[in-house]
Design an enzyme around this catalytic site. Structure first.
Site, short mmCIF file in Angstrom:
data_model
loop_
_atom_site.label_atom_id
_atom_site.label_comp_id
_atom_site.label_asym_id
_atom_site.label_seq_id
_atom_site.Cartn_x
_atom_site.Cartn_y
_atom_site.Cartn_z
N TRP A 325 0.83 -1.21 0.00
CA TRP A 325 0.00 0.00 0.00
C TRP A 325 0.87 1.26 0.00
CZ3 TRP A 325 -0.35 4.13 3.35
CH2 TRP A 325 -1.46 4.98 3.22
N HIS A 326 2.02 1.18 0.67
CA HIS A 326 2.86 2.37 0.81
C HIS A 326 3.58 2.76 -0.47
CE1 HIS A 326 2.26 1.77 5.14
NE2 HIS A 326 2.62 3.03 5.26
N GLY A 327 3.75 1.84 -1.38
CA GLY A 327 4.43 2.24 -2.60
C GLY A 327 4.77 1.08 -3.51
#
Length: 478
Positions: A325-327
């Protein structure tokens, strides 16, 4: 539009004044103003991406209405998956398209097949990971009949686009935030004053802590090959302060701004670096995201029920998805995997819920053993942050490998004295305020006004005089 910009300093008072002038009119007037203001706020970055928010809003509004009308489970499930497909589809295209293409090419090249991929120069819309999850919470809760859908499009648009938390959270649940748009709001001086205090502390976190750490973190991580082990240790610690000051600072400003308009948003950070183990850390770090994954992914998978192998599987799924989700980079996935591995001993030993209250709840200082636990948890967190901050897994590995050598006893890169002073002050204030929603919520609250206002003015002057070079909020990229 950045919270720490002149643009926002002009924007906020104008919207605030117009908003409260509309109290004599129907509630729809205030909600309409919030929608307009939120679209201006977001469009200040790139007006073209307003169409994405509008599209997501229209889709989930319509699906919510029809979910409530239908009784056929098959048709309701089809609508739910339509919402999930649209929102996750947008997220996957804008955030992960090139990641999958590049890895697809790498895989074929490894087996000796050369292909020429078609990659796109895709601009990642600010905050897309946040508002897509927020709208998904609405359709999922309506599907589960935990929430009655709204038939007021303006209210729903305000919920989706509410500017204080639009681009970097907290990720609010529809069950919590949406009903607040249906209630008449009256100006509350105490609530507004509390909001201003939280905004002030958020600005201190961002401008003094995060931005001052950032200039050293950037130098150390970009030149880690030439740095001593002690400098690399310092870089990892400074990044821990940077990302906490940056992200929790944004949350504080957002929550405080919402309170100026009569809204209450959830606490997003609960002093995570005072945690005594990784499980407690994740109950205190980015609370709105970790609880979202818990309620909409972990529990549907079975949660902590079933065999230990199923529990381990569920933990890995949650942390790997959280990392992704973060990248769109393998470093984030490895970061998630490291946190899962750190969590597993606690899960297997059934000690993942031992520390539910804040440390030293009824005393001024932690016990020796609690202090050691806090220190060890912080060190492990810093090691994981190295992967989060590095450009590649190889960079992170070599960074950590170079950190553990004799040069760890050398003098590290020199920091300006005031950076150390403000970091120590920051830790002290966070410790003293650890029982509150934010560190200075009750600071000098029982003292005469002169002392309180002197403290606030001192913080304000520090922000103006010692603010680091302006940096974008880290979580804007997510």
């Amino acid at each position: 539009m950045l919270f720490n910009s002149i643009d926002f300093a002009i924007f906020l008072p104008i919207v605030f004044a117009l908003y409260w002038l509309l109290t004599r009119y129907p509630l729809r007037a205030q909600n309409s103003l919030l929608v307009i203001a939120s679209y201006v706020f977001y469009g200040w970055w790139d007006w073209r991406f307003l169409s994405l928010i509008l599209f997501s809003t229209v889709v989930d509004y319509c699906i919510g209405v029809y979910l409530n009308k239908l009784s056929d489970d098959r048709k309701r499930k089809y609508l739910l998956w339509t919402s999930i497909g649209v929102n996750i589809g947008l997220l996957m295209f804008f955030k992960y398209f090139n990641f999958f293409v590049d890895n697809f090419v790498t895989a074929f090249t490894f087996f000796g097949a050369a292909i020429k991929p078609t990659s796109l120069n895709i601009i990642l819309p600010v905050g897309i990971s946040f508002y897509t999850f927020q709208t998904l919470s609405y359709t999922i809760d309506v599907y589960k009949r935990k929430l009655e859908p709204t038939h007021d499009f303006i209210q729903f648009s305000a919920f989706v686009s509410f500017f204080p938390q639009l681009v970097a959270g907290p990720i609010e649940r529809a069950t919590s935030l949406l009903p607040q748009f249906t209630m008449k709001r009256k100006f509350d001086k105490i609530q507004a004053a509390d909001g201003m205090r939280q905004i002030l502390w958020g600005l201190f976190k961002k401008i003094i802590v995060a931005d001052n750490c950032a200039k050293y973190v950037n130098v150390i991580f970009e030149n880690y090959e030439t740095m001593s082990g002690s400098s690399l240790m310092l870089g990892a610690v400074l990044f821990a302060f940077q990302i906490y000051g940056d992200f929790s600072g944004y949350s504080d400003i957002g929550i405080g701004t919402a309170r100026l308009f009569g809204f209450n948003l959830m606490q997003n950070f609960a002093f995570p670096y005072f945690s005594r183990d990784i499980a407690e850390f994740w109950r205190r770090w980015h609370i709105s995201l970790s609880t979202w994954f818990r309620d909409y992914v972990y529990i549907p998978l079975g949660g902590s029920k079933g065999s230990i192998l199923f529990q381990i599987r569920n933990v890995f799924v949650i942390f790997l998805v959280s990392g992704f989700w973060h990248g769109a980079n393998w470093t984030f996935i490895v970061w998630g995997a490291i946190n899962a591995l750190l969590f597993l001993p606690l899960l297997i030993g059934k000690r993942n819920r031992v520390h539910k209250d804040i440390v030293a709840k009824d005393s001024s200082l932690p016990s020796f053993f609690d202090f050691v636990k806090i220190l060890m948890t912080f060190i492990l967190t810093c090691i994981a942050w190295v992967f989060f901050r590095s450009d590649t897994i190889s960079d992170a590995y070599h960074y950590l490998a170079k950190l553990i050598n004799i040069s760890a006893f050398d003098y590290p890169i020199e920091l300006q004295t005031y950076v150390y002073v403000f970091l120590v002050f920051f830790v002290i204030m966070e410790w003293l305020g650890r029982r509150q929603q934010y560190a200075i919520e009750k600071t000098l609250i029982n003292y005469p006004r002169f002392f309180r206002w002197s403290f606030y003015y001192a913080i304000t002057m520090i922000i103006f005089l010692y603010g680091g070079e302006t940096q974008n909020f880290i979580y804007f990229q997510f």
